[in-house]
Every structure is written in structure tokens, then in C-alpha cells.
Scaffold this active site. Structure first.
Site, PDB file in Angstrom:
ATOM      1  N   GLY A  11      24.567 -85.105  33.733  1.00  0.00           N
ATOM      2  CA  GLY A  11      23.586 -84.637  33.211  1.00  0.00           C
ATOM      3  C   GLY A  11      24.556 -83.288  33.494  1.00  0.00           C
ATOM      4  O   GLY A  11      25.347 -83.330  32.817  1.00  0.00           O
ATOM      5  N   ILE A  63      21.232 -93.990  42.666  1.00  0.00           N
ATOM      6  CA  ILE A  63      21.811 -93.138  43.697  1.00  0.00           C
ATOM      7  C   ILE A  63      20.441 -93.781  44.967  1.00  0.00           C
ATOM      8  O   ILE A  63      20.892 -93.975  46.058  1.00  0.00           O
ATOM      9  CB  ILE A  63      21.647 -91.558  44.356  1.00  0.00           C
ATOM     10  CG1 ILE A  63      20.756 -90.861  43.824  1.00  0.00           C
ATOM     11  CG2 ILE A  63      22.508 -90.849  42.861  1.00  0.00           C
ATOM     12  CD1 ILE A  63      20.133 -89.093  44.170  1.00  0.00           C
ATOM     13  N   THR A 128      18.139 -76.115  44.251  1.00  0.00           N
ATOM     14  CA  THR A 128      16.823 -74.717  44.178  1.00  0.00           C
ATOM     15  C   THR A 128      16.786 -73.982  44.495  1.00  0.00           C
ATOM     16  O   THR A 128      16.530 -74.041  45.657  1.00  0.00           O
ATOM     17  CB  THR A 128      16.200 -74.892  43.012  1.00  0.00           C
ATOM     18  OG1 THR A 128      15.282 -74.465  42.640  1.00  0.00           O
ATOM     19  CG2 THR A 128      15.641 -76.807  43.699  1.00  0.00           C
ATOM     20  N   ASP A 129      16.325 -72.462  44.278  1.00  0.00           N
ATOM     21  CA  ASP A 129      16.210 -71.755  44.304  1.00  0.00           C
ATOM     22  C   ASP A 129      14.131 -71.586  44.102  1.00  0.00           C
ATOM     23  O   ASP A 129      13.687 -71.070  45.061  1.00  0.00           O
ATOM     24  CB  ASP A 129      15.969 -70.330  43.782  1.00  0.00           C
ATOM     25  CG  ASP A 129      16.318 -71.007  42.438  1.00  0.00           C
ATOM     26  OD1 ASP A 129      15.104 -71.090  41.460  1.00  0.00           O
ATOM     27  OD2 ASP A 129      16.388 -69.198  41.714  1.00  0.00           O
ATOM     28  N   LYS A 156      12.798 -81.738  46.166  1.00  0.00           N
ATOM     29  CA  LYS A 156      14.269 -81.721  46.083  1.00  0.00           C
ATOM     30  C   LYS A 156      13.816 -80.267  47.818  1.00  0.00           C
ATOM     31  O   LYS A 156      14.448 -80.645  48.254  1.00  0.00           O
ATOM     32  CB  LYS A 156      14.378 -79.652  45.542  1.00  0.00           C
ATOM     33  CG  LYS A 156      14.385 -80.159  43.804  1.00  0.00           C
ATOM     34  CD  LYS A 156      16.018 -81.269  43.518  1.00  0.00           C
ATOM     35  CE  LYS A 156      17.381 -80.314  43.957  1.00  0.00           C
ATOM     36  NZ  LYS A 156      18.145 -81.436  43.974  1.00  0.00           N
ATOM     37  N   LYS A 191      14.457 -77.011  29.131  1.00  0.00           N
ATOM     38  CA  LYS A 191      14.374 -76.097  29.951  1.00  0.00           C
ATOM     39  C   LYS A 191      14.632 -74.919  28.739  1.00  0.00           C
ATOM     40  O   LYS A 191      14.642 -75.231  27.674  1.00  0.00           O
ATOM     41  CB  LYS A 191      15.527 -76.253  30.767  1.00  0.00           C
ATOM     42  CG  LYS A 191      16.679 -77.182  31.308  1.00  0.00           C
ATOM     43  CD  LYS A 191      15.227 -77.066  32.503  1.00  0.00           C
ATOM     44  CE  LYS A 191      15.291 -78.719  33.426  1.00  0.00           C
ATOM     45  NZ  LYS A 191      16.001 -79.983  33.740  1.00  0.00           N
ATOM     46  N   TYR A 209       4.460 -69.495  28.407  1.00  0.00           N
ATOM     47  CA  TYR A 209       3.348 -69.965  29.374  1.00  0.00           C
ATOM     48  C   TYR A 209       2.758 -68.122  29.413  1.00  0.00           C
ATOM     49  O   TYR A 209       3.736 -67.591  30.371  1.00  0.00           O
ATOM     50  CB  TYR A 209       4.303 -70.931  29.821  1.00  0.00           C
ATOM     51  CG  TYR A 209       5.016 -71.683  29.811  1.00  0.00           C
ATOM     52  CD1 TYR A 209       4.152 -72.723  28.762  1.00  0.00           C
ATOM     53  CD2 TYR A 209       5.918 -72.864  30.568  1.00  0.00           C
ATOM     54  CE1 TYR A 209       4.734 -74.036  28.957  1.00  0.00           C
ATOM     55  CE2 TYR A 209       6.236 -73.913  30.417  1.00  0.00           C
ATOM     56  CZ  TYR A 209       5.702 -74.328  29.822  1.00  0.00           C
ATOM     57  OH  TYR A 209       6.251 -76.558  29.530  1.00  0.00           O
TER      58      TYR A 209
HETATM   59  P1  NAD Z   1      19.790 -83.020  34.514  1.00  0.00           P
HETATM   60  O1  NAD Z   1      18.575 -83.219  34.883  1.00  0.00           O
HETATM   61  O2  NAD Z   1      20.681 -81.807  33.421  1.00  0.00           O
HETATM   62  O3  NAD Z   1      20.457 -84.063  35.181  1.00  0.00           O
HETATM   63  C1  NAD Z   1      19.999 -85.120  35.765  1.00  0.00           C
HETATM   64  C2  NAD Z   1      21.401 -86.037  36.362  1.00  0.00           C
HETATM   65  O4  NAD Z   1      21.490 -87.227  37.492  1.00  0.00           O
HETATM   66  C3  NAD Z   1      21.139 -87.267  34.784  1.00  0.00           C
HETATM   67  O5  NAD Z   1      22.603 -87.250  34.245  1.00  0.00           O
HETATM   68  C4  NAD Z   1      20.292 -88.309  35.393  1.00  0.00           C
HETATM   69  O6  NAD Z   1      20.680 -88.905  34.358  1.00  0.00           O
HETATM   70  C5  NAD Z   1      20.661 -88.245  36.681  1.00  0.00           C
HETATM   71  N1  NAD Z   1      19.724 -88.616  37.475  1.00  0.00           N
HETATM   72  C6  NAD Z   1      18.493 -89.049  37.250  1.00  0.00           C
HETATM   73  N2  NAD Z   1      18.226 -89.942  38.622  1.00  0.00           N
HETATM   74  C7  NAD Z   1      19.483 -90.195  39.002  1.00  0.00           C
HETATM   75  C8  NAD Z   1      19.136 -91.360  39.795  1.00  0.00           C
HETATM   76  N3  NAD Z   1      18.195 -91.533  40.703  1.00  0.00           N
HETATM   77  N4  NAD Z   1      20.591 -91.992  40.435  1.00  0.00           N
HETATM   78  C9  NAD Z   1      21.862 -91.859  39.922  1.00  0.00           C
HETATM   79  N5  NAD Z   1      21.508 -90.013  38.724  1.00  0.00           N
HETATM   80  C10 NAD Z   1      20.892 -89.721  38.355  1.00  0.00           C
HETATM   81  O7  NAD Z   1      19.601 -81.732  36.012  1.00  0.00           O
HETATM   82  P2  NAD Z   1      20.520 -80.459  36.173  1.00  0.00           P
HETATM   83  O8  NAD Z   1      20.072 -79.076  35.588  1.00  0.00           O
HETATM   84  O9  NAD Z   1      21.335 -80.557  35.647  1.00  0.00           O
HETATM   85  O10 NAD Z   1      20.510 -80.419  37.685  1.00  0.00           O
HETATM   86  C11 NAD Z   1      21.749 -80.957  38.459  1.00  0.00           C
HETATM   87  C12 NAD Z   1      21.149 -80.847  40.351  1.00  0.00           C
HETATM   88  O11 NAD Z   1      21.008 -78.980  40.353  1.00  0.00           O
HETATM   89  C13 NAD Z   1      19.451 -80.604  40.545  1.00  0.00           C
HETATM   90  O12 NAD Z   1      19.646 -81.138  41.325  1.00  0.00           O
HETATM   91  C14 NAD Z   1      18.873 -79.682  40.227  1.00  0.00           C
HETATM   92  O13 NAD Z   1      17.572 -80.042  41.009  1.00  0.00           O
HETATM   93  C15 NAD Z   1      19.483 -78.819  40.421  1.00  0.00           C
HETATM   94  N6  NAD Z   1      19.732 -76.789  39.640  1.00  0.00           N
HETATM   95  C16 NAD Z   1      19.416 -76.710  39.150  1.00  0.00           C
HETATM   96  C17 NAD Z   1      19.216 -75.657  38.155  1.00  0.00           C
HETATM   97  C18 NAD Z   1      18.607 -75.485  36.763  1.00  0.00           C
HETATM   98  O14 NAD Z   1      18.374 -74.280  36.436  1.00  0.00           O
HETATM   99  N7  NAD Z   1      18.754 -76.671  35.699  1.00  0.00           N
HETATM  100  C19 NAD Z   1      18.832 -74.583  39.134  1.00  0.00           C
HETATM  101  C20 NAD Z   1      19.607 -74.841  40.806  1.00  0.00           C
HETATM  102  C21 NAD Z   1      19.368 -76.151  41.209  1.00  0.00           C
HETATM  103  P1  TYD Z   2      12.197 -74.253  32.662  1.00  0.00           P
HETATM  104  O1  TYD Z   2      13.515 -74.119  32.327  1.00  0.00           O
HETATM  105  O2  TYD Z   2      11.328 -75.440  32.701  1.00  0.00           O
HETATM  106  O3  TYD Z   2      12.887 -73.553  34.049  1.00  0.00           O
HETATM  107  P2  TYD Z   2      12.274 -73.323  36.058  1.00  0.00           P
HETATM  108  O4  TYD Z   2      10.408 -74.334  35.584  1.00  0.00           O
HETATM  109  O5  TYD Z   2      12.667 -74.437  36.991  1.00  0.00           O
HETATM  110  O6  TYD Z   2      12.150 -72.095  36.182  1.00  0.00           O
HETATM  111  O7  TYD Z   2      11.245 -72.705  33.208  1.00  0.00           O
HETATM  112  C1  TYD Z   2      12.263 -71.528  33.143  1.00  0.00           C
HETATM  113  C2  TYD Z   2      10.509 -70.599  32.848  1.00  0.00           C
HETATM  114  O8  TYD Z   2      10.604 -70.273  31.251  1.00  0.00           O
HETATM  115  C3  TYD Z   2       9.705 -70.537  33.515  1.00  0.00           C
HETATM  116  O9  TYD Z   2       9.209 -69.621  34.123  1.00  0.00           O
HETATM  117  C4  TYD Z   2       9.179 -71.117  32.315  1.00  0.00           C
HETATM  118  C5  TYD Z   2       9.220 -70.628  31.517  1.00  0.00           C
HETATM  119  N1  TYD Z   2       8.613 -71.389  30.315  1.00  0.00           N
HETATM  120  C6  TYD Z   2       8.099 -71.491  29.407  1.00  0.00           C
HETATM  121  O10 TYD Z   2       7.610 -70.355  29.224  1.00  0.00           O
HETATM  122  N2  TYD Z   2       8.160 -72.311  28.026  1.00  0.00           N
HETATM  123  C7  TYD Z   2       8.585 -73.130  27.959  1.00  0.00           C
HETATM  124  O11 TYD Z   2       8.488 -74.282  27.625  1.00  0.00           O
HETATM  125  C8  TYD Z   2       9.447 -74.191  29.197  1.00  0.00           C
HETATM  126  C9  TYD Z   2      10.112 -75.107  29.093  1.00  0.00           C
HETATM  127  C10 TYD Z   2       9.022 -72.588  30.163  1.00  0.00           C
END
Ligand code: NAD
Ligand code: TYD
Length: 346
Positions: A11, A63, A128-129, A156, A191, A209
Site C-alpha cells: 500500500g 493477515i 492513526t490519530d 483501528k 484520499k 465536503y
Molecule cells: P493503504 O490503503 O494504501 O494500504 C493498505 C495495504 O494493506 C494495501 O496494500 C492492502 O492490500 C493491504 N491489506 C488490506 N487488507 C489486508 C489483509 N487482510 N491482509 C494483508 N494485507 C492487507 O493504506 P496506507 O494509507 O498505506 O495506510 C497504512 C497504515 O497506516 C494503515 O494501517 C492506516 O490505518 C495507517 N495510517 C494511515 C494514514 C494515512 O494518512 N494514509 C495515517 C495514519 C495511519
Molecule cells: P481523507 O484523505 O479521506 O483522510 P481522513 O478522512 O482519514 O482524514 O480526507 C481528508 C480530509 O479531506 C477530510 O477532512 C475529508 C476531506 N475530503 C473532502 O473534503 N473531499 C473528499 O473527496 C475527500 C476524499 C476528503
């Protein structure tokens, strides 16, 4: 050689972390274990597979599959485990909470159980926060109560609590990081940052939003990877570490910056129906991880420009994604919203 198992490594953050670890530690072998859900993508690791043929391996697995997890840990002699695997998108968790509960809670339990049985030396749960919920003023500390709002953040939080239970009960050496909203290359364009960059490149509307005044604290992916690395090696088992860079912006400010960098008009902005349960503001007190020796090294605006440039230059990567199954989700999430959305009058 030290073997590190990176679950969810195909991911966004996991693939950046895999690249970072292999570059930083020449004596580490990285085993990525990933289910390849819609968000998992081997394109994210193409360069890694080429650069490190002897120190990188990929296992296609879930997993939640205890047998396969244990088999992998034994076969590779895994000492370190970092769990990124999760269903990670709040909007999708409103359509199908079940898969979030399954992966983010049950899957975390399976990994903990394997770590306990097979004696993994250290494990980091990447959280995550969002588990703290929304905060109008001030910032959350690690000791604050959990108050999640969405099925994503509730799942989470469940995973976090299971980690703490395994530490307290069996001494499983697990640390938890709670990172803020992360951005950078290879982020799936659901995202907000990659969605808005790629939509703007194509002159498509940007669906904001509600009133666009929700606040997120933005963290560049490499700063996030450095924090996880530090906690993995120097963190104290059973402890939680907040990770945020203090770049708090309203979504409207963020959107205007993206448009400015791309030199696109603000007329692309659409205010659309809000996300139900939308948290107003996230903010973290990061004193604890700073005391451990971490600080963000990337300036927000420079990192955002770098990220925009990456999406401009790597259209091969996201154009493949933005078709088929992705468009189905996009229509379900945005078609009605965009039809009734309001333009931005500055
Ligand atoms: P992502 O959705 O890009 O990647 C998730 C990955 O997990 C993917 O490759 C998916 O195939 C894999 N996956 C999902 N279900 C699975 C399973 N059952 N078994 C094995 N693999 C599986 O997510 P990301 O943005 O890279 O986030 C990674 C981690 O960081 C997550 O745990 C998320 O909660 C946490 N996190 C993300 C953010 C953010 O802003 N993206 C911020 C804080 C924490
Ligand atoms: P997102 O990237 O989905 O992360 P999270 O919900 O985990 O914070 O969204 C970030 C912020 O952007 C959140 O306040 C929701 C807003 N948002 C929009 O306004 N429009 C959109 O299409 C998306 C995906 C998010």
C-alpha cells in the site's frame, strides 16, 4: 541479516517504508506480506523488486490467515514486524464496515498471536490519530481516551487495544504509532490529496465536503517512515507514540494550495454534501516521539510541491488505477454530491 516482515507493504505508506528500510539498512531483508486489495499494488514496489532482488521478497497473503502468517514468519526467520495492513479509507468504511472489522481488528489479533507464539523480537502497529476522535482546541496526548467516530477509526482503535492487551498479558514487545494524515507518492487516489491533484490535472471538479473548514495535520510520508523506524528500533514495548508534523490546514486552504501549485482555477472547487460523522479537527501532541529523537525533516509546502510533481510525472501509475472498480466507487461516492454541489466564490 535481519528479516523484517512488512504487512500491508504494497500500500501507500508500507511501500514507501519498504523502500526506505532497504536503502537505510544494507543488512536487512524485507518480506512484504499483502493481500493486494483494491489499495494494494505491486507497481508501488516495482523499483524495489528491481533494486534489491536478494533482499526483498513478496508474499501474497491475508493477515487474517493465521496458518500462512505463521508459515511466513517461520520460513523467513522474521525478527521484526511492522503492520501497515488495513482497510484505510473512512468513506469506504461507511459503505462496508465489515471488512474493516475483519482486517483492522481480527487481522491485528492474528499477527499478535503469531508474534507471541513464534517470539518475534519487536513489532510496530501502525495506527492513526483518528482513534482519539475530533478535538476543537488543543492537542491529544497518548494517554487521552479513545473516542473514534467512524467504523474505520473504531476498528483501528480495536486493533490498538488488542496490541496493548497482548503486551500487558503476555509481554508481546509491541509499540503503537499514531500518525496523522499522511501524503506523498504512491497514495491511492481516493484520499483527498492525490484525488484533488489528479482531478485537477484532468480539469475535473474537486469535491470539498461540508464547508471545507475541517482541519487535518499533514505529515510527509518519509517523515512518517522515519518515525516508525525510530519506534521500531528505539521505542519502549507497550508504549504509544503520536506522530504529527504540526502542519494544520483547513481542507479549503489545502485545496487552494494544490490548485496554485498546478496553476489551475479555483472554479474547479465544489462544496458538496458532507461526510456523515466528519471529524472537525485532528491535532496531536508529539512531545513523546520528539523526546525519542524524531522530528519532521520536510517542509510542508516543499513536500506538497514535490508530491504534485510526482503525480504529474507518474501518470502511468494513477491512470491505470482510475478506471474500472475505482470509477464504480467514485460514482457511488460523488455522482449525486457533484450534481448538487456548489461552486466556490472567493
Ligand atoms: P493503504 O490503503 O494504501 O494500504 C493498505 C495495504 O494493506 C494495501 O496494500 C492492502 O492490500 C493491504 N491489506 C488490506 N487488507 C489486508 C489483509 N487482510 N491482509 C494483508 N494485507 C492487507 O493504506 P496506507 O494509507 O498505506 O495506510 C497504512 C497504515 O497506516 C494503515 O494501517 C492506516 O490505518 C495507517 N495510517 C494511515 C494514514 C494515512 O494518512 N494514509 C495515517 C495514519 C495511519
Ligand atoms: P481523507 O484523505 O479521506 O483522510 P481522513 O478522512 O482519514 O482524514 O480526507 C481528508 C480530509 O479531506 C477530510 O477532512 C475529508 C476531506 N475530503 C473532502 O473534503 N473531499 C473528499 O473527496 C475527500 C476524499 C476528503
Amino acid at each position: 541479516m535481519t528479516t523484517i516482515l512488512i504487512t500491508g507493504g504494497a500500500g501507500f505508506i508500507g511501500s514507501n517504508f519498504t523502500r526506505y528500510i532497504l536503502q537505510k539498512y544494507p543488512d536487512y531483508k524485507a518480506v512484504v506480506y499483502d493481500k493486494l486489495t483494491y489499495a494494494g499494488n505491486l507497481d508501488n514496489l516495482k523499483d524495489v523488486a528491481q533494486a534489491y532482488p536478494d533482499r526483498y521478497a513478496f508474499i501474497h497473503g491475508d493477515i487474517c490467515d493465521a496458518e500462512k502468517v505463521e508459515e511466513t514468519i517461520k520460513a523467513y526467520g522474521v525478527e521484526l514486524l511492522v503492520n501497515f495492513a488495513a482497510e484505510s479509507h473512512v468513506d469506504r468504511s461507511l459503505f462496508e464496515p465489515g471488512s474493516f472489522i475483519q482486517t483492522d481488528i481480527f487481522g491485528t489479533y492474528v499477527l499478535l498471536e503469531a508474534a507471541r507464539k513464534l517470539g518475534v523480537s519487536r513489532m510496530v502497529q501502525v495506527s492513526t490519530d483518528e482513534v482519539y476522535g475530533s478535538i476543537e482546541k488543543g492537542s491529544f496526548k497518548e494517554s487521552d481516551p479513545l473516542n473514534p467516530s467512524s467504523p474505520y477509526s473504531a476498528s483501528k482503535a480495536g486493533g490498538d487495544l488488542m496490541c496493548l492487551a497482548y503486551y500487558k498479558t503476555w509481554g508481546v514487545p509491541v509499540m503503537i504509532t499514531r500518525g496523522s494524515n499522511t501524503f506523498g507518492p504512491y497514495q491511492y487516489p481516493e484520499k483527498v490529496i492525490p484525488l484533488f491533484i489528479t482531478n485537477a490535472i484532468d480539469n475535473q471538479p474537486l469535491p470539498l465536503y461540508g464547508d471545507g473548514m475541517n482541519v487535518r495535520d499533514w505529515l510527509y510520508v518519509l517523515d512518517h517512515c522515519e518515525a516508525i523506524d525510530l519506534v521500531l528500533h528505539e521505542g519502549k514495548p507497550g508504549e504509544i507514540y503520536n506522530v504529527g508534523a504540526g502542519n494544520e490546514l483547513t481542507n479549503l486552504e489545502l485545496t487552494r494550495l494544490i490548485l496554485k501549485i498546478l496553476r489551475k482555477p479555483e472554479s474547479l472547487i465544489r462544496f458538496v454534501e458532507d461526510r456523515p460523522g466528519h471529524d472537525r479537527r485532528y491535532s496531536l501532541d508529539c512531545t513523546k516521539i520528539k523526546a525519542l529523537g524524531w522530528q519532521p525533516r520536510h517542509k510542508f509546502e516543499e513536500a506538497l510541491e514535490e508530491t504534485v510533481r510526482w503525480y504529474v510525472e507518474n501518470q502511468w501509475w494513477w491512470r491505470k488505477i482510475k478506471s474500472g472498480q475505482y470509477m464504480e466507487f467514485y460514482r457511488k461516492q460523488y455522482e449525486k454530491r457533484l450534481a448538487t454541489g456548489k461552486p466556490f466564490n472567493s
